[in-house]
Write a protein that holds these residues in place. Structure first.
Motif, PDB file in Angstrom:
ATOM      1  N   LYS A   1       0.818  -1.212   0.000  1.00  0.00           N
ATOM      2  CA  LYS A   1       0.000   0.000   0.000  1.00  0.00           C
ATOM      3  C   LYS A   1       0.854   1.264   0.000  1.00  0.00           C
ATOM      4  N   GLN A   2       1.997   1.218   0.671  1.00  0.00           N
ATOM      5  CA  GLN A   2       2.901   2.376   0.668  1.00  0.00           C
ATOM      6  C   GLN A   2       3.480   2.604  -0.726  1.00  0.00           C
TER       7      GLN A   2
ATOM      8  N   SER B   1       0.750   3.997  -2.938  1.00  0.00           N
ATOM      9  CA  SER B   1       0.521   5.412  -2.631  1.00  0.00           C
ATOM     10  C   SER B   1       1.543   6.299  -3.344  1.00  0.00           C
ATOM     11  N   ARG B   2       2.779   5.867  -3.377  1.00  0.00           N
ATOM     12  CA  ARG B   2       3.820   6.655  -4.064  1.00  0.00           C
ATOM     13  C   ARG B   2       3.599   6.649  -5.574  1.00  0.00           C
TER      14      ARG B   2
ATOM     15  N   ARG C   1       0.686   6.427  -7.033  1.00  0.00           N
ATOM     16  CA  ARG C   1      -0.446   7.349  -7.224  1.00  0.00           C
ATOM     17  C   ARG C   1       0.024   8.804  -7.167  1.00  0.00           C
ATOM     18  N   ASP C   2       0.840   9.126  -6.170  1.00  0.00           N
ATOM     19  CA  ASP C   2       1.352  10.495  -6.049  1.00  0.00           C
ATOM     20  C   ASP C   2       2.147  10.903  -7.291  1.00  0.00           C
TER      21      ASP C   2
ATOM     22  N   THR D   1      -6.992   0.838  -7.576  1.00  0.00           N
ATOM     23  CA  THR D   1      -5.882   0.119  -6.951  1.00  0.00           C
ATOM     24  C   THR D   1      -6.482  -1.055  -6.191  1.00  0.00           C
TER      25      THR D   1
END
Length: 135
Positions: A78-79, A82-83, A85-86, A108
């Motif tokens: 998930k981390q 998240s990156r 996505r960013d 996701t």
């Protein structure tokens, strides 16, 4: 003349590979070699749909970016997601030969992979890109 698919994959790979600190210690691939150490990211499958507009050839591509991490916890996957996505969501990528390439992270998901030895995440991208204006 290229439809931009290969160049788009290159732009996604380059964007993710340029993140600092590194996105995944095992690396970023398109595709990953067998027995790549976890965690790693793989820019993988996709499909395209014609998306022409007046005066421009266009393509809407659906591209999946896969994340592979060690079993036990969904948190590392998930981390990484998240990156990703960013780095990509609502961004315009510089794609060689294309005048415009807009990315949306459309979904996701994270799950225990069926191999039983890894956590598998998938980031689905929708990218609309257009070639140069035709005369």
């Amino acid at each position: 003349m290229s439809d931009g698919s290969v160049e788009l994959q290159t732009a996604i790979y380059t964007t993710l590979n340029s993140l600092s600190p590194a996105l995944a210690s095992g690396g970023i691939f398109a595709p990953a070699p067998q027995n790549t150490p976890l965690p790693y990211v793989e820019v993988q499958d996709g499909s395209g749909i014609a998306n022409d507009v007046v005066g421009r050839n266009g393509l809407q591509e659906l591209v999946n970016v896969h994340v592979w991490t060690n079993p036990g916890s969904f948190v590392p996957a998930k981390q990484i997601i998240s990156r990703i996505r960013d780095a990509l969501h609502l961004k315009n990528l510089a794609v060689s030969g294309q005048s415009y390439a807009s990315v949306v992270v459309s979904s996701t998901r994270v799950f225990n992979d069926e191999d039983g030895t890894s956590i598998h995440g998938v980031v689905s991208l929708t990218v609309n890109h257009f070639g140069a204006e035709e005369s």
